[in-house]
Design an enzyme around this catalytic site. Structure first.
Site, mmCIF file in Angstrom:
data_model
loop_
_atom_site.group_PDB
_atom_site.id
_atom_site.type_symbol
_atom_site.label_atom_id
_atom_site.label_comp_id
_atom_site.label_asym_id
_atom_site.label_seq_id
_atom_site.Cartn_x
_atom_site.Cartn_y
_atom_site.Cartn_z
ATOM 1 N N ASP A 1 34.821 51.765 20.586
ATOM 2 C CA ASP A 1 34.151 51.348 19.353
ATOM 3 C C ASP A 1 32.901 52.202 19.194
ATOM 4 O O ASP A 1 32.481 52.898 20.122
ATOM 5 C CB ASP A 1 33.838 49.847 19.392
ATOM 6 C CG ASP A 1 33.606 49.275 17.987
ATOM 7 O OD1 ASP A 1 33.599 50.061 17.011
ATOM 8 O OD2 ASP A 1 33.421 48.046 17.858
ATOM 9 N N ASP B 1 31.092 52.625 11.227
ATOM 10 C CA ASP B 1 31.102 51.982 9.912
ATOM 11 C C ASP B 1 29.788 51.255 9.667
ATOM 12 O O ASP B 1 28.967 51.108 10.568
ATOM 13 C CB ASP B 1 32.286 51.003 9.818
ATOM 14 C CG ASP B 1 32.402 50.097 11.038
ATOM 15 O OD1 ASP B 1 32.060 50.557 12.148
ATOM 16 O OD2 ASP B 1 32.815 48.931 10.890
ATOM 17 N N CYS C 1 45.256 23.006 33.897
ATOM 18 C CA CYS C 1 45.967 24.281 33.915
ATOM 19 C C CYS C 1 46.484 24.563 35.308
ATOM 20 O O CYS C 1 45.792 24.362 36.299
ATOM 21 C CB CYS C 1 45.035 25.405 33.456
ATOM 22 S SG CYS C 1 45.889 26.980 33.314
ATOM 23 N N CYS D 1 47.978 27.664 35.894
ATOM 24 C CA CYS D 1 48.243 29.098 35.956
ATOM 25 C C CYS D 1 47.946 29.561 37.375
ATOM 26 O O CYS D 1 47.260 28.875 38.135
ATOM 27 C CB CYS D 1 47.426 29.872 34.911
ATOM 28 S SG CYS D 1 45.686 30.096 35.276
ATOM 29 N N CYS E 1 44.361 29.081 38.453
ATOM 30 C CA CYS E 1 43.876 27.704 38.584
ATOM 31 C C CYS E 1 44.616 26.974 39.696
ATOM 32 O O CYS E 1 44.155 25.951 40.190
ATOM 33 C CB CYS E 1 44.023 26.968 37.256
ATOM 34 S SG CYS E 1 43.019 27.710 35.961
HETATM 35 N N1 GUN Z 1 33.242 44.824 16.298
HETATM 36 C C1 GUN Z 1 33.233 43.624 15.698
HETATM 37 N N2 GUN Z 1 33.175 43.778 14.353
HETATM 38 C C2 GUN Z 1 33.123 45.095 14.111
HETATM 39 C C3 GUN Z 1 33.062 45.860 12.902
HETATM 40 O O1 GUN Z 1 33.024 45.348 11.785
HETATM 41 N N3 GUN Z 1 33.052 47.232 13.053
HETATM 42 C C4 GUN Z 1 33.104 47.819 14.277
HETATM 43 N N4 GUN Z 1 33.111 49.162 14.353
HETATM 44 N N5 GUN Z 1 33.159 47.122 15.426
HETATM 45 C C5 GUN Z 1 33.169 45.762 15.323
HETATM 46 ZN ZN ZN Z 2 44.279 28.446 34.221
#
Ligand code: GUN
Ligand code: ZN
Length: 644
Positions: free
Chosen positions: A92, A127, A275, A277, A280
């Site tokens: 990201d 963004d 749970c 799993c 757990c």
């Molecule tokens: N992570 C959570 N929301 C967003 C978003 O709107 N844009 C980006 N780039 N990362 C995010």
């Molecule tokens: Zn569990």
């Protein structure tokens, strides 16, 4: 583009495969957010894959960039070296930090170049995070700037690129942003929705997805930023979201919260071992609360990951089974806010209709709004057109699926005037000839099992009519049903033309259901448990003669003509046109550019998707000049009530 292949689907929800330089991502997939500093990541990426089957991760290139010890390692050994992970890594860009802290100290060009240098598999454009309720000018400016940056990024990057879609809750801006992203991104990442999910505004989230989804190209992989609660996976997948990402498993663990598909539970309130799993099992949940904080956090995070991975698997299985609506409805009972989201989804039916399959194996209601699923809305809409010009209809009482006895219902009066009958079904009154058609024929709702809806008898409905009740009316109904199925699927003109062709319907001796439509000794149509007439190669030849071009056609590009003629699959990139009203699962005539018939098949893709997805099957061929696939084995003679 062209790195995504669609393998199976249920409406918009799809099973697919995204190819990346570090191997494929099988979608829908959850990409856990991992901290780029291994010291701060309680479960290492390799362990996420080995123990939970979560084979791809997302991390923040911005955190790496602004943390010199991390960026030094990443610049030298790549992000895979930093994470000690050789599977697909998405990075990201820092927009989330802009949301959290109000600003970021990097330009879009700097962070994109950095993502390229550290060898990410999927880079994300920086963004502008548009908050849900900002003034329109602010949202608009954010969308426009995001598009400018995405355009720059596409020019600069050859590898996979995620282009965020912003626009707040403004439908028009979401559409604009989605359309622009489609031309630029391989991954279309719907962003700015974390505040909606945090505040349980699922109805707004549904409206955002309703506005966004139709403008996202089908060839794009749809990512929803911040979907981390397993409660929401089915809801997101219903709209065709392919990738979920979130740090919720960890954030919830820090607050001592256990995640389940049915909601969250504080570990301190656990008095029973809810749970079992594998994790757990080793340390019972009732003891986890008493562990030292750090260990406790890791255990809860692991439980959360395990439950999330399981829910992703459940979503995938539901897509294969055609039960996505059922699963999303069941999950909507987890919280009234989610139920509100599902209701908002239902108000957006038109978004689902183009990919809504022609039929499914089953239709089981689960909540009060089950009867408003797209399958029902489509049926009722088409029913209006079907009934126009017929009738008047008389109504038969509600009778359970298994006890509809055609032989007792007169098809005409003593004077030979045709009688039109409707039967009360849970979806409403349905013409007798169409009661086997999906979703009516397999519709299971409480009424089916509850004697209270048995409102009167067939005999009572006939009272006062000048009819012959002693005659066996089955043959008359068989003729009427064959005609009705043709009119239902191909329209009244085609039905009239087909009525001249001496076709004869055959019923199963056991169940009495219409099973085949024959001409002399050849089968022209099979009628499966979904109640629709499916043409064989012979039937296709007949339809091809009768239906005007381009009705029911898919046009095959010249390169693929010899292959399709021999019964090979028609791949998406070889589709050159056709009937835009066809839907997945529908039977279609495969023709060449001069409308010569090559084969008959069943659609996998919707027409709007064909030619856009560069990989994978568009139409599965079931019959051609030299061979025929047997009818669906599921369409046995005596469909019992579905057992699940
Ligand atoms: N992570 C959570 N929301 C967003 C978003 O709107 N844009 C980006 N780039 N990362 C995010
Ligand atoms: Zn569990």
């Amino acid at each position: 583009m062209g790195d995504f292949e669609l393998l199976a689907r249920d409406g918009l929800a799809r099973i697919g495969r995204l190819s990346t330089p570090h191997g494929p991502i099988e979608t829908p997939a959850l990409l856990p957010v991992v901290h780029p500093d291994p010291a701060r990541q309680p479960v290492p990426p390799r362990e996420l894959r080995r123990r939970f089957g979560l084979g791809a991760v997302i991390t923040s290139s911005y955190i790496i960039w602004r943390t010199p010890p991390l960026s030094a390692v990443a610049e030298e050994r790549g992000v895979h070296g930093l994470l000690e992970f050789d599977g697909p890594v998405m990075t990201d860009s820092g927009a989330f930090q802009q949301h959290a802290y109000g600003h970021v100290e990097v330009t879009d060009e700097q962070i994109l170049a950095f993502q390229g240098r550290i060898g990410t598999d999927i880079a994300t454009v920086l963004d502008i995070f548009v908050e849900p309720d900002v003034p329109r000018e602010v949202a608009e400016a954010g969308v426009r700037e995001t598009i400018v940056r995405a355009t720059r990024a596409r020019t600069a990057r050859a590898g996979l690129l995620a282009v965020p879609v912003q626009g707040g809750v403004d439908a028009e801006l979401r559409r604009e942003s989605a359309a622009a992203a489609t031309g630029l991104g391989d991954i279309l990442a719907v962003g700015g929705v974390v505040p909606l999910m945090e505040r349980y505004r699922f109805a707004d989230l549904a409206r955002v997805l309703i506005a966004t989804r139709p403008a996202l190209g089908p060839e794009g992989v749809v990512h929803l930023f911040g979907t981390g609660h397993p409660m929401t996976f089915a809801f997101a997948a219903l709209f065709g979201v392919d990738l979920f990402d979130s740090s919720a498993y960890l954030k919830f663990a820090r607050r001592g919260m256990l995640m389940f598909p049915e909601g969250s539970v504080p570990v301190d309130g656990i008095h029973e071992n809810l749970c079992r799993c594998a994790l757990c099992e080793r340390i019972p949940l009732t003891e986890v609360a008493r562990l030292p904080p750090e260990e406790r956090e890791v255990r809860i995070a692991e439980h959360n990951l395990s439950v999330s991975a399981e829910e992703v698997a459940r979503v995938r299985q539901a897509i294969r089974d055609g039960t996505m609506w059922e699963l999303a409805e069941r999950r909507s009972t987890s919280h009234p806010a989610l139920a509100a989201g599902l209701r908002a989804a239902i108000r957006g039916t038109r978004v689902f209709l183009p990919t809504e399959p022609e039929s499914r194996r089953a239709f089981r209601t689960t909540v009060a709004t089950s009867g408003l699923r797209p399958a029902v809305i489509r049926f009722l809409t088409r029913l209006e057109a079907f009934k126009a010009g017929r009738g008047p209809y008389r109504t038969l009482p509600f009778v359970p699926l298994t006890t509809l006895a055609l032989r007792e219902v007169p098809a005409e009066t003593r004077d030979g005037v045709p009688l039109h009958w409707e039967v009360v079904r849970p979806v409403g009154a349905v013409p007798l000839e169409l009661t086997d058609v999906y979703p009516v024929g397999c519709y299971l709702s409480p009424e089916e099992f509850d004697g209270s809806r048995r409102t009167g008898s067939v005999r009572e409905a006939l009272e006062g009519l000048a009819v012959d009740v002693e005659r066996d009316w089955v043959d008359a109904w068989t003729r009427r049903q064959v005609d009705a199925l043709f009119a239902w699927r191909y329209g009244p003109d085609a039905a009239r033309a087909l009525a001249e062709e001496n076709l004869v319907g055959r019923r199963s001796p056991k169940s009495g259901r219409l099973r085949r439509i024959e001409h002399g000794t050849t089968i022209h149509f099979h009628v499966g448990s979904e109640g629709l007439a499916r043409p064989t190669w012979k039937g296709a030849q007949l339809l091809h003669r009768i239906l005007p071009y381009p009705q029911s056609r898919v046009v095959v590009a010249p390169d693929a003509v010899p292959f399709v003629r021999q019964g090979r699959t028609l791949f998406s990139r070889f589709v050159a046109g056709g009937d835009g009203s066809l839907v997945p699962g529908a039977s279609a005539l495969l023709v060449d550019a001069s409308d010569e018939l090559l084969a008959v098949g069943r659609l996998v893709l919707a027409p709007g998707e064909m030619g856009r997805l560069m990989r994978g099957t568009a139409v599965r061929v079931v019959g051609h000049a030299k061979g025929e696939e047997p009818p669906d084995p599921d369409d046995g003679d005596d469909p019992a009530l579905p057992t699940r």
